[in-house]
Motif scaffolding. Structure first.
Motif, PDB file in Angstrom:
ATOM      1  N   HIS A 145       0.811  -1.233   0.000  1.00  0.00           N
ATOM      2  CA  HIS A 145       0.000   0.000   0.000  1.00  0.00           C
ATOM      3  C   HIS A 145       0.841   1.278   0.000  1.00  0.00           C
ATOM      4  CE1 HIS A 145      -3.399  -2.640   0.580  1.00  0.00           C
ATOM      5  NE2 HIS A 145      -4.178  -1.610   0.324  1.00  0.00           N
ATOM      6  N   HIS A 146       0.238   2.310  -0.563  1.00  0.00           N
ATOM      7  CA  HIS A 146       0.906   3.607  -0.672  1.00  0.00           C
ATOM      8  C   HIS A 146       0.590   4.481   0.551  1.00  0.00           C
ATOM      9  CE1 HIS A 146      -3.050   3.913  -2.621  1.00  0.00           C
ATOM     10  NE2 HIS A 146      -3.096   5.108  -2.065  1.00  0.00           N
ATOM     11  N   PHE A 147       1.337   5.571   0.668  1.00  0.00           N
ATOM     12  CA  PHE A 147       1.199   6.466   1.822  1.00  0.00           C
ATOM     13  C   PHE A 147       0.873   7.902   1.403  1.00  0.00           C
ATOM     14  CE2 PHE A 147       3.542   2.831   3.097  1.00  0.00           C
ATOM     15  CZ  PHE A 147       3.199   2.598   4.414  1.00  0.00           C
ATOM     16  N   ASN A 148       0.761   8.115   0.109  1.00  0.00           N
ATOM     17  CA  ASN A 148       0.512   9.480  -0.380  1.00  0.00           C
ATOM     18  C   ASN A 148      -0.837   9.539  -1.098  1.00  0.00           C
ATOM     19  OD1 ASN A 148       1.351   7.843  -2.524  1.00  0.00           O
ATOM     20  ND2 ASN A 148       2.105   9.570  -3.695  1.00  0.00           N
ATOM     21  N   HIS A 149      -1.450  10.682  -1.021  1.00  0.00           N
ATOM     22  CA  HIS A 149      -2.649  10.929  -1.811  1.00  0.00           C
ATOM     23  C   HIS A 149      -2.369  12.134  -2.672  1.00  0.00           C
ATOM     24  CE1 HIS A 149      -5.056   7.938   0.044  1.00  0.00           C
ATOM     25  NE2 HIS A 149      -5.027   8.488   1.238  1.00  0.00           N
ATOM     26  N   GLY A 150      -2.368  11.933  -3.974  1.00  0.00           N
ATOM     27  CA  GLY A 150      -2.125  13.060  -4.875  1.00  0.00           C
ATOM     28  C   GLY A 150      -3.319  13.999  -4.868  1.00  0.00           C
ATOM     29  N   PRO A 151      -3.123  15.234  -5.327  1.00  0.00           N
ATOM     30  CA  PRO A 151      -4.248  16.169  -5.401  1.00  0.00           C
ATOM     31  C   PRO A 151      -5.239  15.709  -6.468  1.00  0.00           C
ATOM     32  CG  PRO A 151      -2.299  17.077  -6.467  1.00  0.00           C
ATOM     33  CD  PRO A 151      -1.889  15.786  -5.855  1.00  0.00           C
ATOM     34  N   PRO A 152      -6.527  16.063  -6.346  1.00  0.00           N
ATOM     35  CA  PRO A 152      -7.484  15.666  -7.363  1.00  0.00           C
ATOM     36  C   PRO A 152      -7.073  16.203  -8.735  1.00  0.00           C
ATOM     37  CG  PRO A 152      -8.510  17.095  -5.714  1.00  0.00           C
ATOM     38  CD  PRO A 152      -7.106  16.887  -5.300  1.00  0.00           C
ATOM     39  N   ALA A 153      -7.373  15.406  -9.764  1.00  0.00           N
ATOM     40  CA  ALA A 153      -6.965  15.783 -11.125  1.00  0.00           C
ATOM     41  C   ALA A 153      -7.550  17.140 -11.528  1.00  0.00           C
ATOM     42  CB  ALA A 153      -7.413  14.708 -12.102  1.00  0.00           C
ATOM     43  N   ASP A 154      -8.770  17.405 -11.139  1.00  0.00           N
ATOM     44  CA  ASP A 154      -9.346  18.728 -11.378  1.00  0.00           C
ATOM     45  C   ASP A 154     -10.278  19.063 -10.226  1.00  0.00           C
ATOM     46  OD1 ASP A 154     -11.986  17.762 -11.929  1.00  0.00           O
ATOM     47  OD2 ASP A 154     -11.269  17.152 -13.897  1.00  0.00           O
ATOM     48  N   TYR A 161     -10.770   6.108  -0.391  1.00  0.00           N
ATOM     49  CA  TYR A 161     -11.372   5.287   0.657  1.00  0.00           C
ATOM     50  C   TYR A 161     -11.146   3.795   0.356  1.00  0.00           C
ATOM     51  CZ  TYR A 161     -14.684   3.110   3.791  1.00  0.00           C
ATOM     52  OH  TYR A 161     -15.233   2.306   4.747  1.00  0.00           O
ATOM     53  N   ALA A 162     -11.379   3.422  -0.913  1.00  0.00           N
ATOM     54  CA  ALA A 162     -11.262   2.002  -1.299  1.00  0.00           C
ATOM     55  C   ALA A 162      -9.828   1.497  -1.137  1.00  0.00           C
ATOM     56  CB  ALA A 162     -11.713   1.818  -2.745  1.00  0.00           C
ATOM     57  N   ASN A 163      -8.860   2.372  -1.343  1.00  0.00           N
ATOM     58  CA  ASN A 163      -7.448   1.949  -1.336  1.00  0.00           C
ATOM     59  C   ASN A 163      -6.710   2.344  -0.058  1.00  0.00           C
ATOM     60  OD1 ASN A 163      -7.154   0.737  -4.025  1.00  0.00           O
ATOM     61  ND2 ASN A 163      -7.788   2.759  -4.707  1.00  0.00           N
ATOM     62  N   ARG A 164      -7.456   2.766   0.944  1.00  0.00           N
ATOM     63  CA  ARG A 164      -6.813   3.304   2.152  1.00  0.00           C
ATOM     64  C   ARG A 164      -6.051   2.223   2.929  1.00  0.00           C
ATOM     65  NH1 ARG A 164     -11.500   1.361   3.255  1.00  0.00           N
ATOM     66  NH2 ARG A 164     -12.065   0.608   5.319  1.00  0.00           N
ATOM     67  N   ILE A 174      11.104   3.201   2.179  1.00  0.00           N
ATOM     68  CA  ILE A 174       9.895   2.367   2.094  1.00  0.00           C
ATOM     69  C   ILE A 174       9.574   2.184   0.615  1.00  0.00           C
ATOM     70  CG2 ILE A 174       7.422   2.227   2.674  1.00  0.00           C
ATOM     71  CD1 ILE A 174       8.923   4.478   4.918  1.00  0.00           C
ATOM     72  N   LEU A 175       9.583   0.918   0.167  1.00  0.00           N
ATOM     73  CA  LEU A 175       9.288   0.599  -1.235  1.00  0.00           C
ATOM     74  C   LEU A 175       7.871   0.044  -1.312  1.00  0.00           C
ATOM     75  CD1 LEU A 175      12.594  -1.272  -2.237  1.00  0.00           C
ATOM     76  CD2 LEU A 175      12.091   1.181  -2.356  1.00  0.00           C
ATOM     77  N   HIS A 176       7.086   0.571  -2.231  1.00  0.00           N
ATOM     78  CA  HIS A 176       5.703   0.098  -2.333  1.00  0.00           C
ATOM     79  C   HIS A 176       5.174   0.196  -3.748  1.00  0.00           C
ATOM     80  CE1 HIS A 176       3.660   4.017  -2.747  1.00  0.00           C
ATOM     81  NE2 HIS A 176       4.574   4.508  -1.930  1.00  0.00           N
ATOM     82  N   GLY A 177       3.891  -0.154  -3.900  1.00  0.00           N
ATOM     83  CA  GLY A 177       3.212  -0.071  -5.184  1.00  0.00           C
ATOM     84  C   GLY A 177       1.785   0.369  -4.943  1.00  0.00           C
ATOM     85  N   HIS A 178       0.814  -0.409  -5.433  1.00  0.00           N
ATOM     86  CA  HIS A 178      -0.625  -0.232  -5.279  1.00  0.00           C
ATOM     87  C   HIS A 178      -1.174   0.905  -6.145  1.00  0.00           C
ATOM     88  CE1 HIS A 178      -4.409  -1.299  -3.623  1.00  0.00           C
ATOM     89  NE2 HIS A 178      -4.560  -0.278  -2.824  1.00  0.00           N
ATOM     90  N   ASN A 217       7.687   4.552  -4.961  1.00  0.00           N
ATOM     91  CA  ASN A 217       6.600   3.742  -5.506  1.00  0.00           C
ATOM     92  C   ASN A 217       6.998   3.239  -6.901  1.00  0.00           C
ATOM     93  OD1 ASN A 217       4.201   2.617  -6.344  1.00  0.00           O
ATOM     94  ND2 ASN A 217       2.987   4.501  -6.258  1.00  0.00           N
ATOM     95  N   ALA A 218       6.782   1.942  -7.142  1.00  0.00           N
ATOM     96  CA  ALA A 218       7.053   1.381  -8.472  1.00  0.00           C
ATOM     97  C   ALA A 218       5.755   0.924  -9.135  1.00  0.00           C
ATOM     98  CB  ALA A 218       8.041   0.221  -8.365  1.00  0.00           C
ATOM     99  N   GLY A 219       4.632   1.478  -8.677  1.00  0.00           N
ATOM    100  CA  GLY A 219       3.317   1.060  -9.208  1.00  0.00           C
ATOM    101  C   GLY A 219       3.151   1.298 -10.704  1.00  0.00           C
ATOM    102  N   GLY A 220       3.998   2.146 -11.284  1.00  0.00           N
ATOM    103  CA  GLY A 220       3.907   2.421 -12.725  1.00  0.00           C
ATOM    104  C   GLY A 220       4.837   1.564 -13.559  1.00  0.00           C
ATOM    105  N   THR A 221       5.303   0.453 -13.001  1.00  0.00           N
ATOM    106  CA  THR A 221       6.234  -0.426 -13.729  1.00  0.00           C
ATOM    107  C   THR A 221       5.687  -0.796 -15.116  1.00  0.00           C
ATOM    108  OG1 THR A 221       7.135  -1.363 -11.690  1.00  0.00           O
ATOM    109  CG2 THR A 221       7.364  -2.696 -13.680  1.00  0.00           C
ATOM    110  N   ILE A 222       4.445  -1.266 -15.143  1.00  0.00           N
ATOM    111  CA  ILE A 222       3.831  -1.702 -16.407  1.00  0.00           C
ATOM    112  C   ILE A 222       2.689  -0.758 -16.791  1.00  0.00           C
ATOM    113  CG2 ILE A 222       2.495  -3.549 -17.530  1.00  0.00           C
ATOM    114  CD1 ILE A 222       5.179  -4.699 -17.025  1.00  0.00           C
TER     115      ILE A 222
END
Ligand SMILES: [Fe+2]
Length: 312
Positions: free
Chosen positions: A190-199, A213-216, A235-239, A255-260
């Motif tokens: 699991h990740h620890f950051n929440h990016g700002p909303p896209a718009d 909420y779903a990914n908390r 701390i290495l993570h994905g999600h 975060n390496a969640g963007g690997t693929i």
């Protein structure tokens, strides 16, 4: 010591076979860069299919990486519950999650890559995926952050939690590994950051809230306080499907969640961590995805389905 970090491969031989080839390309590239160790932080399989775990196992074997000193893994939500691929899968997903034997799935995951855990210290036997291993002057600490399914609390089977038993196990790990000359690297899905909303549109903010909420990750703050107290170095993570580096509460995250699953289906990413002379250096490297004969149609399909499906 040089580490390559991959995450969220979402291998799915049935619907996007080219990901196995892309994973092979990434591992081959990482080995050419002279890595000593490979880390994968969960969501190896998209739909928890044995053939996908076996495909990765074969690749690791081919490259001589089925070795506790060369490989460390942690588990992702898709490795336990699978996921939704097509819109038609949505209706059946809750029922599938309800009948998933959580503990058995964790055990099976561990069994597929058993060599990676051969030299690991497990503080509490029933915590199948909470472990530590020492390699040179680095302590790698694996955490299972995946929560059990609940139609109310975790209806998408994508939320995380750190149980009190896991906190007990982690304290035991930290008290056993308190050498200040060693670097402490945590692997967690699991990740620890929440990016700002896209718009700023209300609808977009609403969906962002649902997604968060779903990914908390429950008990995240307590976990961060423990990391801080124990001087965790990285701390290495994905999600979350992005490859980024960030800092929070003075802690260092990668975060390496963007690997693929990047926004560009013709790009792959691999994170590198170099530990040398008491320094940790990190780098997120992007490489063009090679086109593989016979997979061109899969590439188009992958792009289409990536846009359509959930990124949980
Ligand atoms: Fe994922």
């Amino acid at each position: 010591m040089k580490i390559a970090h991959l995450s969220d491969l979402h291998l799915c031989m049935k619907n996007r076979p080219m990901v196995v080839q892309q994973t092979k390309q990434l591992i081959q590239y990482a080995l050419e860069q002279g890595i000593d160790h490979l880390v994968i932080t969960g969501d190896i399989s998209h739909n928890n299919e044995p053939q996908d775990f076996i495909a990765l196992r074969k690749l690791l074997q081919e490259f001589g990486l089925l070795d506790p000193n060369k490989l460390s893994l942690t588990i992702g939500n898709h490795d336990i519950f699978g996921g939704v691929y097509f819109a038609t899968d949505i209706a059946a997903f809750p029922e599938k999650c309800k009948h998933t034997n959580y503990r058995q799935e964790v055990r099976e995951f561990k069994h597929y890559f058993s060599e990676a855990f051969e030299n690991a210290y497990f503080p509490l036997p029933y915590l199948e995926m909470t472990y530590a291993k020492s390699i040179d002057n680095v302590v790698i600490i694996g955490i299972n952050s995946i929560d059990r399914y609940s139609s109310l609390r975790n209806p998408f089977a994508s939320a995380g939690v750190i149980s009190s038993a896991q906190f007990d196990g982690l304290k035991m790990i930290f008290s056993k590994n308190n050498d200040k000359n060693c670097k402490k690297i945590v692997l967690i899905h699991h990740h620890f950051n929440h990016g700002p909303p896209a718009d700023t549109r209300l609808q977009s903010r609403f969906w962002k809230m649902i997604e968060n909420y779903a990914n908390r990750l429950s008990h995240k703050k307590r976990l961060l306080r423990l990391f801080k107290k124990q001087h965790v170095d990285l701390i290495l993570h994905g999600h979350k499907h992005e490859s980024v580096e960030y800092r929070k509460m003075g802690l260092h995250f990668l975060n390496a969640g963007g690997t693929i699953d990047t926004n560009h289906s013709d790009e792959l990413r691999v994170n590198f961590i170099t530990i040398e002379n008491d320094e940790i250096q990190t780098e997120i490297r992007t490489l063009p995805a090679a086109s593989f004969r016979g997979y061109q149609n899969s590439a188009v399909n992958q792009k289409r389905t990536m846009q359509a499906r959930e990124s949980m």
